[in-house]
Design a protein around this motif. Structure first.
Motif, short mmCIF file in Angstrom:
data_model
loop_
_atom_site.label_atom_id
_atom_site.label_comp_id
_atom_site.label_asym_id
_atom_site.label_seq_id
_atom_site.Cartn_x
_atom_site.Cartn_y
_atom_site.Cartn_z
N PHE A 426 0.83 -1.20 0.00
CA PHE A 426 0.00 0.00 0.00
C PHE A 426 0.87 1.25 0.00
CE2 PHE A 426 -2.07 3.48 2.27
CZ PHE A 426 -3.26 3.60 1.59
N TRP A 427 1.83 1.31 0.89
CA TRP A 427 2.67 2.51 1.00
C TRP A 427 3.66 2.61 -0.14
CZ3 TRP A 427 1.01 6.38 3.50
CH2 TRP A 427 0.15 6.20 4.59
N LEU A 428 4.10 1.48 -0.68
CA LEU A 428 4.96 1.52 -1.86
C LEU A 428 4.20 2.14 -3.03
CD1 LEU A 428 7.53 0.79 -3.45
CD2 LEU A 428 6.54 -1.50 -3.82
N ASN A 429 2.96 1.71 -3.22
CA ASN A 429 2.13 2.25 -4.30
C ASN A 429 1.84 3.74 -4.10
OD1 ASN A 429 2.12 -0.27 -5.44
ND2 ASN A 429 0.03 -0.77 -4.87
N ILE A 430 1.54 4.14 -2.86
CA ILE A 430 1.29 5.55 -2.57
C ILE A 430 2.54 6.38 -2.86
CG2 ILE A 430 0.87 7.22 -0.71
CD1 ILE A 430 -1.65 5.82 -1.60
N THR A 431 3.69 5.86 -2.47
CA THR A 431 4.96 6.58 -2.72
C THR A 431 5.20 6.76 -4.21
OG1 THR A 431 5.89 5.68 -0.67
CG2 THR A 431 7.44 6.56 -2.29
N ILE A 432 5.02 5.68 -4.97
CA ILE A 432 5.22 5.76 -6.43
C ILE A 432 4.27 6.79 -7.03
CG2 ILE A 432 4.92 4.49 -8.60
CD1 ILE A 432 5.95 2.00 -7.14
N ALA A 433 3.00 6.76 -6.61
CA ALA A 433 2.01 7.69 -7.17
C ALA A 433 2.37 9.14 -6.87
CB ALA A 433 0.62 7.35 -6.63
N VAL A 434 2.76 9.42 -5.64
CA VAL A 434 3.07 10.80 -5.25
C VAL A 434 4.35 11.28 -5.93
CG1 VAL A 434 3.77 12.27 -3.32
CG2 VAL A 434 1.89 10.65 -3.03
N VAL A 435 5.39 10.46 -5.89
CA VAL A 435 6.68 10.86 -6.47
C VAL A 435 6.55 11.12 -7.96
CG1 VAL A 435 9.01 10.06 -7.05
CG2 VAL A 435 8.12 9.74 -4.74
N PHE A 436 5.92 10.20 -8.69
CA PHE A 436 5.87 10.35 -10.14
C PHE A 436 4.80 11.36 -10.60
CE2 PHE A 436 8.40 6.51 -9.85
CZ PHE A 436 9.38 6.79 -10.79
N SER A 437 3.80 11.63 -9.76
CA SER A 437 2.89 12.73 -10.08
C SER A 437 3.63 14.06 -9.99
CB SER A 437 1.71 12.74 -9.10
OG SER A 437 0.89 11.61 -9.27
N THR A 438 4.47 14.18 -8.97
CA THR A 438 5.28 15.39 -8.81
C THR A 438 6.27 15.54 -9.95
OG1 THR A 438 5.11 15.16 -6.40
CG2 THR A 438 6.81 16.64 -7.24
N VAL A 439 6.94 14.44 -10.28
CA VAL A 439 7.90 14.47 -11.39
C VAL A 439 7.21 14.83 -12.70
CG1 VAL A 439 9.42 13.01 -12.81
CG2 VAL A 439 9.53 12.87 -10.32
N SER A 440 5.99 14.32 -12.89
CA SER A 440 5.24 14.61 -14.12
C SER A 440 4.98 16.09 -14.27
CB SER A 440 3.90 13.85 -14.10
OG SER A 440 3.11 14.19 -15.20
N VAL A 441 4.57 16.75 -13.18
CA VAL A 441 4.30 18.19 -13.23
C VAL A 441 5.57 18.97 -13.52
CG1 VAL A 441 3.54 20.18 -11.88
CG2 VAL A 441 2.29 18.01 -11.72
N ILE A 442 6.66 18.65 -12.82
CA ILE A 442 7.91 19.38 -13.02
C ILE A 442 8.47 19.13 -14.42
CG2 ILE A 442 10.28 19.70 -12.20
CD1 ILE A 442 9.29 18.86 -9.42
N ALA A 443 8.38 17.88 -14.89
CA ALA A 443 8.87 17.55 -16.23
C ALA A 443 8.07 18.28 -17.30
CB ALA A 443 8.80 16.04 -16.46
N ALA A 444 6.77 18.45 -17.07
CA ALA A 444 5.94 19.20 -18.02
C ALA A 444 6.38 20.66 -18.08
CB ALA A 444 4.47 19.11 -17.63
N VAL A 445 6.68 21.25 -16.92
CA VAL A 445 7.18 22.63 -16.88
C VAL A 445 8.52 22.72 -17.61
CG1 VAL A 445 8.03 24.46 -15.37
CG2 VAL A 445 5.97 23.17 -14.73
N ALA A 446 9.41 21.73 -17.38
CA ALA A 446 10.71 21.72 -18.05
C ALA A 446 10.55 21.60 -19.56
CB ALA A 446 11.56 20.57 -17.52
N ALA A 447 9.57 20.79 -20.01
CA ALA A 447 9.34 20.61 -21.45
C ALA A 447 8.82 21.90 -22.07
CB ALA A 447 8.35 19.47 -21.68
N VAL A 448 7.90 22.57 -21.36
CA VAL A 448 7.39 23.86 -21.86
C VAL A 448 8.52 24.88 -21.94
CG1 VAL A 448 5.88 25.80 -21.32
CG2 VAL A 448 5.03 23.46 -21.06
N ARG A 449 9.38 24.90 -20.94
CA ARG A 449 10.52 25.82 -20.95
C ARG A 449 11.42 25.55 -22.16
NH1 ARG A 449 15.79 25.33 -19.23
NH2 ARG A 449 16.83 27.28 -18.59
N GLN A 450 11.68 24.26 -22.46
CA GLN A 450 12.53 23.92 -23.59
C GLN A 450 11.89 24.35 -24.91
OE1 GLN A 450 15.65 22.64 -23.06
NE2 GLN A 450 15.93 23.15 -25.22
N ILE A 451 10.58 24.19 -25.01
CA ILE A 451 9.87 24.64 -26.22
C ILE A 451 10.02 26.15 -26.39
CG2 ILE A 451 7.56 24.96 -27.21
CD1 ILE A 451 6.81 22.23 -26.02
#
Length: 464
Positions: A426-451
């Motif tokens: 349960f906590w492994l899945n919660i950790t994966i969801a939180v970490v990669f949701s955060t990474v997704s948002v930051i990576a999207a910002v980084a991609a927009v910046r590169q564009i």
């Protein structure tokens, strides 16, 4: 084939591994005949066929961008991210497969990602989030494959005719014609033999890329090896998240339910075997190309490793070797593109086909030919117009592949099986969801910046 009577959306009776007849499960999604599932997502495949489909959808020429991702991460960061990507996606794909198997055992077999989201998270999630995101990711992959295929064709052309005047968009159109023909293959299951060849091709061009990199790295032809990270602190920070998006896109799939839908019932355990086949190829290809390419070219590694084999039009390897490598890549790109066309084909078939008429009747063949052709023509036009699509694809990876392949599978598992809050899973899945949701948002910002940074260099139908 005569007129079809009412029956399951899966299509026909299947034989199990012992040769007995197994009736496809009925569910509330299957009460009404669905031409998309009936004709495109035929449930006839074995676990080995699933392995071929998985390998083609994951082990694609996008892996040739891994050395470039290492230039943004360095040795330690690159290898750690590559290992984490492999472990998390293998784990996530197994979880989503277990959820699908559980639903099938309950008599509610899901054939599409949006159906899973509809039942597990609610109708709005399936209709307004998962469905559109998956379509964007898959169609974006088709556009990217078409563009990359055109670039490989142009490389071959310039090898034989360095002063040639043909433009990139012309080669994109040529590759689009190949896609146009392959797009008419009727069902996902029909691609099993093509995807078997695709698996072999992925091993071949990865071996060529690795061998070529080692050869150049040991010779004096390549650049001086420099593994330092370039740019100021801000650029390097955003570069890290750009690299994570690249690696996530490389490991991305986005069509696990559709691939599992091609399995003949009973499906239990088959997907795990297919994933083992796929990840055996993943480990061999991803790590060999990433490590050898970065070792040979350091921070001079290009977005497409094969570009490093040519410097100012001069080949650093025998021309026949570069020609062969690009040919392997082009052929596999066509298979990858057709695989990622399947969700689009399924939607088109569901919209325009008549499930009560035979699959190859005039009533169904003509709409299929027109709709699939238009789909490929639009993708080819976008690829020809936007040769800077790599920047956009990073954004698609951040918005699409990270949520679909890293976040949603663990959410589906927790909502379906409801493990104890005291359990490790349960906590492994919660950790994966939180970490990669955060990474997704930051990576999207980084991609927009590169564009935004590269926007000045963008030009329609540019000959890059």
């Amino acid at each position: 084939m005569g007129t079809l009577g009412p029956r399951s959306v899966v299509g026909v009776q299947e034989e199990d591994d012992a040769g007995g007849v197994v009736l496809p499960p009925q569910d509330h999604h299957q009460k009404e005949l669905d031409a998309g599932a009936l004709f495109v997502l035929k449930s006839k495949g074995s676990w080995l066929h699933a392995g071929y489909h998985l390998t083609t959808s994951i082990v694609a020429p996008a892996l040739l961008s891994l050395p470039y991702a290492f230039t943004l991460l360095g040795w330690v960061g690159g290898i750690i991210c590559l290992i984490i990507g492999a472990l998390v996606t293998f784990y996530s794909y197994n979880l989503i497969s277990l959820v699908l198997e559980h639903q099938a055992e309950m008599g509610n077999r899901h054939l599409r990602f949006r159906d899973m989201a509809h039942d597990i998270m609610g109708p709005r999630w399936g209709k307004f989030y998962v469905g559109p995101i998956q379509f964007m990711v898959c169609y974006g992959a088709v556009v990217a494959c078409t563009l990359l295929g055109g670039e490989c064709l142009k490389t071959i052309y310039l090898l034989s005719k360095p002063d040639g005047t043909m433009k990139l968009y012309e080669f994109v159109i040529i590759f689009g014609c190949l896609m146009l023909a392959l797009a008419q293959i009727p069902s996902f299951h029909s691609l099993r033999h093509i995807n078997m060849v695709s698996l072999v091709l992925s091993l071949l061009y990865s071996a060529c890329a690795t061998g070529g990199s080692i050869y150049i790295g040991l010779s004096s032809k390549g650049p001086e090896k420099d593994y330092s990270l370039e740019g100021d602190t801000t650029s390097r920070t955003f570069g890290i998240f750009n690299a994570i998006a690249i690696i996530a896109t490389t490991y991305g799939n986005g069509i696990i339910p559709e691939i599992q839908a091609t399995l003949a019932p009973p499906v239990k355990g088959k997907m795990f075997k297919g994933l083992c086949v796929c990840y055996a190829v993943v480990v061999v290809t991803f790590f060999s190309v990433a490590i050898s390419g970065y070792w040979a070219f350091g921070n001079q590694a290009e977005g497409l490793l094969l570009s490093n084999f040519l410097v100012d039009g001069k080949a650093l390897l025998p021309k026949w070797f570069i020609l062969m490598t690009n040919m392997f890549t082009i052929l596999q790109l066509s298979a990858v593109g057709v695989v990622y066309l399947q969700p689009t084909n399924e939607v088109l078939e569901k919209t325009f086909a008549d499930p009560m008429s035979a699959e190859f009747s005039t009533r169904n063949v003509i709409p299929r030919l027109i709709s699939r052709s238009l789909s490929v023509i639009v993708a080819t036009t976008i690829a020809a117009m936007l040769p800077f699509f790599g920047d956009i694809n990073s954004l698609i990876g951040a918005f699409g592949f990270l949520p679909l392949d890293f976040v949603l599978p663990v959410v589906f598992y927790n909502l379906t099986f409801q493990p104890s809050r005291r359990s490790l899973i349960f906590w492994l899945n919660i950790t994966i969801a939180v970490v990669f949701s955060t990474v997704s948002v930051i990576a999207a910002v980084a991609a927009v910046r590169q564009i935004a940074i590269d926007a000045d260099t963008y030009q329609l139908f540019a000959n890059v």
